[in-house]
Design a protein around this motif. Structure first.
Motif, PDB file in Angstrom:
ATOM      1  N   LEU A 142       2.253 -60.777  27.632  1.00  0.00           N
ATOM      2  CA  LEU A 142       3.463 -60.334  28.312  1.00  0.00           C
ATOM      3  C   LEU A 142       4.710 -60.954  27.704  1.00  0.00           C
ATOM      4  O   LEU A 142       4.657 -62.053  27.145  1.00  0.00           O
ATOM      5  N   THR A 143       5.821 -60.255  27.821  1.00  0.00           N
ATOM      6  CA  THR A 143       7.118 -60.809  27.454  1.00  0.00           C
ATOM      7  C   THR A 143       8.154 -60.257  28.418  1.00  0.00           C
ATOM      8  O   THR A 143       7.924 -59.230  29.071  1.00  0.00           O
ATOM      9  N   LEU A 144       9.284 -60.949  28.534  1.00  0.00           N
ATOM     10  CA  LEU A 144      10.368 -60.402  29.338  1.00  0.00           C
ATOM     11  C   LEU A 144      10.853 -59.092  28.725  1.00  0.00           C
ATOM     12  O   LEU A 144      10.807 -58.914  27.506  1.00  0.00           O
ATOM     13  N   ALA A 145      11.348 -58.194  29.582  1.00  0.00           N
ATOM     14  CA  ALA A 145      11.702 -56.850  29.095  1.00  0.00           C
ATOM     15  C   ALA A 145      13.070 -56.392  29.569  1.00  0.00           C
ATOM     16  O   ALA A 145      13.320 -55.194  29.670  1.00  0.00           O
ATOM     17  N   TYR A 146      13.972 -57.321  29.852  1.00  0.00           N
ATOM     18  CA  TYR A 146      15.345 -56.903  30.109  1.00  0.00           C
ATOM     19  C   TYR A 146      15.937 -56.320  28.829  1.00  0.00           C
ATOM     20  O   TYR A 146      16.763 -55.414  28.870  1.00  0.00           O
ATOM     21  N   ALA A 147      15.513 -56.856  27.699  1.00  0.00           N
ATOM     22  CA  ALA A 147      15.870 -56.318  26.388  1.00  0.00           C
ATOM     23  C   ALA A 147      14.599 -56.170  25.580  1.00  0.00           C
ATOM     24  O   ALA A 147      13.740 -57.059  25.605  1.00  0.00           O
ATOM     25  N   VAL A 148      14.446 -55.045  24.867  1.00  0.00           N
ATOM     26  CA  VAL A 148      13.262 -54.829  24.028  1.00  0.00           C
ATOM     27  C   VAL A 148      13.721 -54.260  22.696  1.00  0.00           C
ATOM     28  O   VAL A 148      14.829 -53.734  22.570  1.00  0.00           O
ATOM     29  N   THR A 149      12.870 -54.371  21.688  1.00  0.00           N
ATOM     30  CA  THR A 149      13.207 -53.775  20.402  1.00  0.00           C
ATOM     31  C   THR A 149      13.091 -52.252  20.503  1.00  0.00           C
ATOM     32  O   THR A 149      12.374 -51.724  21.355  1.00  0.00           O
ATOM     33  N   VAL A 150      13.788 -51.571  19.619  1.00  0.00           N
ATOM     34  CA  VAL A 150      13.752 -50.103  19.619  1.00  0.00           C
ATOM     35  C   VAL A 150      12.329 -49.616  19.371  1.00  0.00           C
ATOM     36  O   VAL A 150      11.878 -48.631  19.976  1.00  0.00           O
ATOM     37  N   HIS A 151      11.599 -50.307  18.501  1.00  0.00           N
ATOM     38  CA  HIS A 151      10.208 -49.921  18.239  1.00  0.00           C
ATOM     39  C   HIS A 151       9.390 -49.912  19.527  1.00  0.00           C
ATOM     40  O   HIS A 151       8.579 -49.015  19.764  1.00  0.00           O
ATOM     41  N   LYS A 152       9.580 -50.944  20.355  1.00  0.00           N
ATOM     42  CA  LYS A 152       8.802 -51.052  21.586  1.00  0.00           C
ATOM     43  C   LYS A 152       9.186 -49.987  22.614  1.00  0.00           C
ATOM     44  O   LYS A 152       8.430 -49.736  23.553  1.00  0.00           O
TER      45      LYS A 152
ATOM     46  N   THR B 112      16.422 -43.053  17.271  1.00  0.00           N
ATOM     47  CA  THR B 112      15.393 -43.311  18.272  1.00  0.00           C
ATOM     48  C   THR B 112      15.992 -44.003  19.491  1.00  0.00           C
ATOM     49  O   THR B 112      15.671 -43.663  20.632  1.00  0.00           O
ATOM     50  N   ALA B 113      16.867 -44.995  19.268  1.00  0.00           N
ATOM     51  CA  ALA B 113      17.482 -45.720  20.379  1.00  0.00           C
ATOM     52  C   ALA B 113      18.305 -44.786  21.261  1.00  0.00           C
ATOM     53  O   ALA B 113      18.198 -44.807  22.498  1.00  0.00           O
ATOM     54  N   VAL B 114      19.130 -43.952  20.635  1.00  0.00           N
ATOM     55  CA  VAL B 114      20.010 -43.059  21.394  1.00  0.00           C
ATOM     56  C   VAL B 114      19.208 -42.051  22.208  1.00  0.00           C
ATOM     57  O   VAL B 114      19.548 -41.738  23.356  1.00  0.00           O
ATOM     58  N   THR B 115      18.113 -41.560  21.665  1.00  0.00           N
ATOM     59  CA  THR B 115      17.315 -40.542  22.366  1.00  0.00           C
ATOM     60  C   THR B 115      16.473 -41.129  23.490  1.00  0.00           C
ATOM     61  O   THR B 115      15.774 -40.384  24.178  1.00  0.00           O
ATOM     62  N   ARG B 116      16.526 -42.441  23.706  1.00  0.00           N
ATOM     63  CA  ARG B 116      15.821 -43.038  24.852  1.00  0.00           C
ATOM     64  C   ARG B 116      16.629 -42.891  26.141  1.00  0.00           C
ATOM     65  O   ARG B 116      16.093 -43.046  27.233  1.00  0.00           O
ATOM     66  N   GLY B 117      17.954 -42.670  26.032  1.00  0.00           N
ATOM     67  CA  GLY B 117      18.806 -42.618  27.217  1.00  0.00           C
ATOM     68  C   GLY B 117      18.848 -41.235  27.839  1.00  0.00           C
ATOM     69  O   GLY B 117      19.072 -40.240  27.148  1.00  0.00           O
ATOM     70  N   LYS B 118      18.650 -41.153  29.153  1.00  0.00           N
ATOM     71  CA  LYS B 118      18.687 -39.868  29.853  1.00  0.00           C
ATOM     72  C   LYS B 118      20.070 -39.555  30.414  1.00  0.00           C
ATOM     73  O   LYS B 118      20.537 -38.428  30.334  1.00  0.00           O
ATOM     74  N   LYS B 119      20.730 -40.558  31.004  1.00  0.00           N
ATOM     75  CA  LYS B 119      22.011 -40.321  31.663  1.00  0.00           C
ATOM     76  C   LYS B 119      23.181 -41.022  30.982  1.00  0.00           C
ATOM     77  O   LYS B 119      24.323 -40.585  31.117  1.00  0.00           O
ATOM     78  N   LEU B 120      22.890 -42.122  30.282  1.00  0.00           N
ATOM     79  CA  LEU B 120      23.982 -42.916  29.747  1.00  0.00           C
ATOM     80  C   LEU B 120      23.524 -43.686  28.515  1.00  0.00           C
ATOM     81  O   LEU B 120      22.437 -44.277  28.512  1.00  0.00           O
ATOM     82  N   VAL B 121      24.359 -43.656  27.467  1.00  0.00           N
ATOM     83  CA  VAL B 121      24.127 -44.457  26.261  1.00  0.00           C
ATOM     84  C   VAL B 121      25.423 -45.199  25.942  1.00  0.00           C
ATOM     85  O   VAL B 121      26.496 -44.580  25.886  1.00  0.00           O
ATOM     86  N   VAL B 122      25.318 -46.521  25.741  1.00  0.00           N
ATOM     87  CA  VAL B 122      26.476 -47.322  25.357  1.00  0.00           C
ATOM     88  C   VAL B 122      26.124 -48.105  24.095  1.00  0.00           C
ATOM     89  O   VAL B 122      25.185 -48.909  24.103  1.00  0.00           O
ATOM     90  N   LEU B 123      26.850 -47.837  23.006  1.00  0.00           N
ATOM     91  CA  LEU B 123      26.710 -48.615  21.776  1.00  0.00           C
ATOM     92  C   LEU B 123      27.788 -49.698  21.791  1.00  0.00           C
ATOM     93  O   LEU B 123      28.959 -49.414  22.048  1.00  0.00           O
ATOM     94  N   VAL B 124      27.365 -50.930  21.519  1.00  0.00           N
ATOM     95  CA  VAL B 124      28.305 -52.053  21.551  1.00  0.00           C
ATOM     96  C   VAL B 124      28.215 -52.788  20.225  1.00  0.00           C
ATOM     97  O   VAL B 124      27.132 -53.250  19.844  1.00  0.00           O
TER      98      VAL B 124
END
Length: 731
Positions: A642-652, A680-692
Motif C-alpha cells: 500500500l501507499t498513500l494516494a492523495y497524489a499518484v503517478t500518471v502511470h498508476k 493520459t493525465a488530462v483524459t483522467r478528469g471527468k469534470k475538471l482539469v487544472v494544470l499547474v
C-alpha cells in the motif's frame, strides 16, 4: 504515533503474549522489566515468544494513537537462564512443545545448569528422564529447533541490514535452513524472496567475503539489471546496453560482465536473438521470450480464421443503426462491421469519439444473433464502467480467466477455453505482454476478438506495448475513430486532450463554467503551495468536490518537491491531520487516509492501482481498507503493498477517471515530460482539469512526441507470423 527518538535497551521476563502473526512473527507481548516494577508492551517481529523466558530488547518508546504507550522493538536477544531455578521456569513456560512443570523439574534435577547444553548437544540423553519416550523427544526437539532457527535467522539477517519484515519472509521461505542458505547462496535470496533484490543480497554477500568478480555475483547482477528493464516496460534489452549497465552496477571489467552474460545464455537463463539493427542482439528472460513468440503465433492463427458471423453479418447490419436505441454515424457503422467481419479487430480513438457507443452496438448485434459474448477490461474500475455503458456484465481479465491464487495460474486456457464466440476487451492499452498471452491462450479456436483502446495513452505498466504493436504491424483490421461527439457545450477537457494529442497547446477559459484551467507558476515550491491550496480550499469551495475523495493529484514521478512521495506527505497533513496511529517505514497511516494498492493480490481480490480508504487500524498493525465499497483486511506483512494516494503517478492512474485532477508540471520532470503522459493525465478528469506549473514544462510535454522505446520483437514477429504460410511453424 509519537516516537521517542532515543534508542533504549531493557531486560526482563516475558509475562504474556497478546498477539502473534504466525506468518511474519509480528507480535505484541508484555515484558516485566528486571529489577523494576515496570512492565512494557513490546511490539515488533519477535519469533518464538514464550511466557517466562528472558529477553533483552532494544528499540524506541512510542505513543500509539489508539493503544497508548508501546516499546517498538528493533532488535532482541534471548537471555539464556544461568541458574537452575531460571532454567526450570524457562522450560516450564511452554517454550518446548509437550514440556510441563513436572517434566521440567525432572530434567533440571537430572542435568542441573547443564540442561540447555544437553538439549543442544546431546538431546538423546533426555530419554533417561521418566516420561520422555522417543515420540515425545522428537516433539520437544522439533519445537526447540524451530524456535531457535527462527531467532537465529532474524538475528543473523538483521546484522546484515535486513529489516524485520524481510528477515521474517526469508525464514518463511526456507525455514530452519535459512541461515545456511543465506551464508552459502546469498544471491539465491534475491531470486526467491520478494523484496530482497540484488542490492540487499549483494551487501550481505560482500560482508560474508564474496569476491567482487564471483560468478554468482556477476550472474545475479545481470539478472537484476535485466529485471529492472522489464519493470520499465521492456520485453528484452540490447546486449551491449545490458553489459554497460552491469559494469556500472558491479564495478568490474566489461569483459567479465560480457563473459558472465554469455554464460547465462549457455545455461539458458536468458534467451538471445538478433534484433533489427546490424550486430545488435536482444537479451530476454526466458518466460518473456516464450510469451512474445506465443502471442504472435496465436494472433496470426486467429486472424487467419473466418469471422464468427461470416456472411450472416449482412442480415443484421441494416438494423444496427437503430439497434437498442443506438444511433451510429457511417464511421461508427464501419467500425461495428469491421469488428464483426474479422476474427481479430482493433478499434482505437481518443476521448469522446464514440468507442462506448460502438461497444453497445456490437453487443446488441451479438445478442440478436444469439452469440455468446464476454466483455472484460484490465482493471476493476474499467470493467465497472464497461458494465454501466453496455448493461451487460463485464469482468476484469483476471476474473474472466478465473485466476487461482493457490496455484498462481489461470483455470481458463487451452484445455478449458472460454465459453464464448466473441471476446471484447476494453482499455487494451493497459494490457501487457504476459496478460495478452494468457488471454489468447484461453480463446476458443473459433472465437472472435475485438480490442478497444486509446493507442495514444501511455503503454501498459507491465512489459510490452501490445496495442501499439498490433496497430503498427498493419496485419490486423483496425479502425481509428477521429470525430468527437462527447463534449459538453463550452467544455474544454476533451477538446484540449485532442489538441495536446495533435501537438497543440491547450486552450483555457477562466469563466465560471470552465472545466479546464492552466495556472502558471515558475518555481517548484510555488507550484507545491498552489497545488495544496487548490486541493484543500479553492476546488472544494468553488466546485463542491471533496479533497479526500473527488480530487486526484497526478504527477509524472515519485521524487522531487512535486513528486508523489512529497505531495502525499503534505496533502495527508492537510486533508487528514492528526497523529499517525500506524507507522511502517515511510508509510504513516490514520483512519480516513486514501491509499492505493501497488501490486495484484488475487487472494484479496484487489489489483494494482485500486484506491480505497483506511477505515480501521487494529492491534498488530492490521488494517481494514474499503475498496469499491467492500472491506479488505491487511495484515502487517501486507502493508508494503500500500501507499498513500492523495497524489499518484500518471502511470498508476491509467484506466481510472476522477471528478477532478490537478497536474503539477515542472522542468524538474524534464525527462518524463512527454505528450502521451500529459494526454493520459488530462483524459483522467471527468469534470475538471487544472494544470499547474511552468509554461516551458507544458510546452516540452506537448511537443515531445518521441515515444520511449520499449525493446522487444513483437512487432516484427507479428509481421513474420502473418506472412508465414499456415502450418509453417515459428521458425
Amino acid at each position: 504515533m509519537q516516537t521517542d527518538a532515543e534508542l533504549k535497551t531493557y531486560e526482563g521476563t516475558l509475562q504474556h503474549v497478546v498477539y502473534t502473526n504466525e506468518q511474519n512473527h509480528w507480535s505484541v507481548a508484555r515484558l516485566k522489566v528486571s529489577d523494576s516494577d515496570r512492565s512494557l508492551t513490546i511490539v515488533g517481529i519477535i519469533p518464538g515468544l514464550q511466557p517466562g523466558e528472558q529477553l533483552r530488547v532494544t528499540g524506541r518508546e512510542v505513543i500509539h494513537g489508539r493503544f497508548g504507550p508501546q516499546f517498538q522493538v528493533e532488535s532482541f536477544q534471548p537471555i539464556v537462564p544461568t541458574t537452575e531455578d531460571g532454567i526450570r521456569r524457562y522450560l516450564a513456560s511452554g517454550v518446548l512443545s509437550g514440556m510441563g512443570k513436572v517434566l521440567a523439574e525432572r530434567i533440571v534435577e537430572a542435568f542441573g545448569i547443564d540442561t540447555l547444553r544437553v538439549i543442544d548437544e546431546t538431546p538423546q540423553r533426555l530419554l533417561e528422564i521418566e516420561g520422555i519416550g522417543r515420540k515425545k523427544l522428537k516433539k520437544i526437539l522439533k519445537s526447540w529447533g524451530a524456535g531457535r532457527a527462527a531467532r537465529e535467522t532474524l538475528v543473523f539477517l538483521r546484522g546484515h541490514g535486513f529489516g524485520p519484515v524481510l528477515a521474517a519472509r526469508v525464514y518463511e521461505q526456507y525455514g530452519a535452513r535459512a541461515v545456511t542458505i543465506a551464508r552459502e547462496q546469498p544471491y539465491r535470496l534475491a531470486r526467491d524472496v520478494a523484496g530482497v533484490g540484488f542490492v540487499i543480497a549483494d551487501r550481505m554477500a560482500r560482508s560474508l567475503g564474496v569476491a567482487e568478480d564471483d560468478p554468482d555475483r556477476l550472474a545475479a547482477g545481470l539478472r537484476h539489471v535485466l529485471a529492472a528493464q522489464v519493470q520499465e516496460g521492456h520485453v528484452a534489452y540490447p546486449w551491449a546496453s545490458l553489459v554497460e549497465q552491469g559494469v556500472r552496477l558491479l564495478g568490474v571489467d566489461p569483459l567479465l560482465v560480457d563473459a558472465a552474460l554469455a554464460e547465462l545464455e549457455r545455461d539458458r537463463q536468458v534467451r538471445v536473438e538478433a534484433a533489427g539493427e546490424p550486430h545488435e542482439r536482444l537479451v530476454y528472460l526466458p518466460h518473456l521470450h516464450a510469451a512474445e513468440v506465443e502471442v504472435a503465433e496465436r494472433l496470426a492463427a486467429l486472424a487467419r480464421g473466418r469471422s464468427v458471423l461470416g456472411a450472416r453479418i449482412h442480415e443484421f447490419l441494416p438494423g444496427v443503426r437503430t439497434a437498442a436505441g443506438i444511433s451510429l454515424t457511417e464511421e461508427q457503422l464501419d467500425a461495428v462491421q469491421l469488428a464483426l467481419s474479422h476474427r481479430v479487430s482493433v478499434i482505437t480513438g481518443g476521448p469522446g469519439v464514440g468507442k462506448t457507443t460502438i461497444v453497445r452496438a456490437i453487443v446488441s448485434v451479438c445478442r440478436r444473433m444469439g452469440l455468446r459474448v464476454e466483455l472484460a477490461a484490465p482493471t476493476g474500475r474499467a470493467a465497472k464502467r464497461l458494465t454501466e455503458a453496455t448493461g451487460m456484465g463485464a469482468r476484469t481479465i483476471h476474473r474472466l480467466l478465473e485466476f487461482d491464487p493457490g496455484t498462481g495460474s489461470f483455470a481458463r486456457g487451452p484445455g478449458r477455453p472460454l465459453d464464448a464466440e466473441l471476446v471484447l476487451i476494453d482499455e487494451t492499452s493497459m494490457v501487457d505482454l504476459l496478460l495478452a498471452r494468457d488471454l489468447l491462450a484461453a480463446l476458443p479456436p473459433t472465437a472472435g476478438l475485438v480490442l478497444i483502446g486509446d493507442a495514444d495513452q501511455l503503454p501498459s505498466v507491465g512489459p510490452g506495448r501490445v496495442l501499439g504493436d498490433l496497430l503498427d504491424s498493419g496485419v490486423f483490421q483496425s479502425c481509428r475513430l477521429v470525430r468527437v461527439f462527447r463534449q459538453q457545450e463550452g467544455g474544454k477537457i476533451i477538446e484540449n486532450a485532442h489538441r495536446i494529442n495533435r501537438g497543440e497547446l491547450p486552450e483555457t477559459s477562466h469563466t465560471d463554467e470552465a472545466d479546464f484551467y492552466l495556472v502558471q507558476r515558475e518555481d517548484p515550491a510555488a507550484i507545491l503551495a498552489l497545488v495544496e491550496e487548490l486541493v484543500t480550499k479553492r476546488i472544494p469551495r468553488r466546485f463542491g468536490l471533496r479533497p479526500d475523495r473527488d480530487i486526484q493529484v497526478l504527477t509524472p514521478m515519485y521524487r522531487g518537491v512535486v513528486g508523489a512521495d512529497n505531495l502525499n506527505a503534505r496533502l495527508q497533513a492537510l486533508i487528514n491531520p492528526g497523529e499517525s496511529v500506524l507507522v511502517r517505514g515511510s508509510l504513516a497511516l490514520r483512519p480516513g487516509d486514501r491509499v492505493m494498492q501497488l501490486v495484484n493480490d488475487y487472494e484479496k481480490g484487489v489489483f494494482n492501482g485500486d484506491v480505497g480508504t483506511v477505515v480501521r487500524i487494529l492491534e498488530g498493525d492490521r488494517i481494514t481498507v474499503e475498496i469499491d465499497g467492500a472491506p479488505v483486511e491487511y495484515e502487517a506483512a501486507d502493508l508494503d503493498d500500500l501507499t498513500l494516494a492523495y497524489a499518484v503517478t500518471v502511470h498508476k492512474a491509467q484506466g481510472s477517471e476522477y471528478p477532478a485532477v490537478v497536474v503539477p508540471l515542472t522542468a524538474t520532470h524534464w525527462p518524463l515530460l512527454q505528450r502521451n503522459l500529459l494526454y493520459t493525465a488530462v483524459t483522467r478528469g471527468k469534470k475538471l482539469v487544472v494544470l499547474v506549473g511552468e509554461r516551458r514544462a507544458l510546452e516540452r510535454a506537448v511537443r515531445n512526441d518521441r515515444i520511449r522505446t520499449r525493446h522487444g520483437r513483437l512487432l516484427a514477429r507479428l509481421r513474420e507470423a502473418a506472412n508465414r504460410p499456415p502450418g509453417g511453424g515459428a521458425g
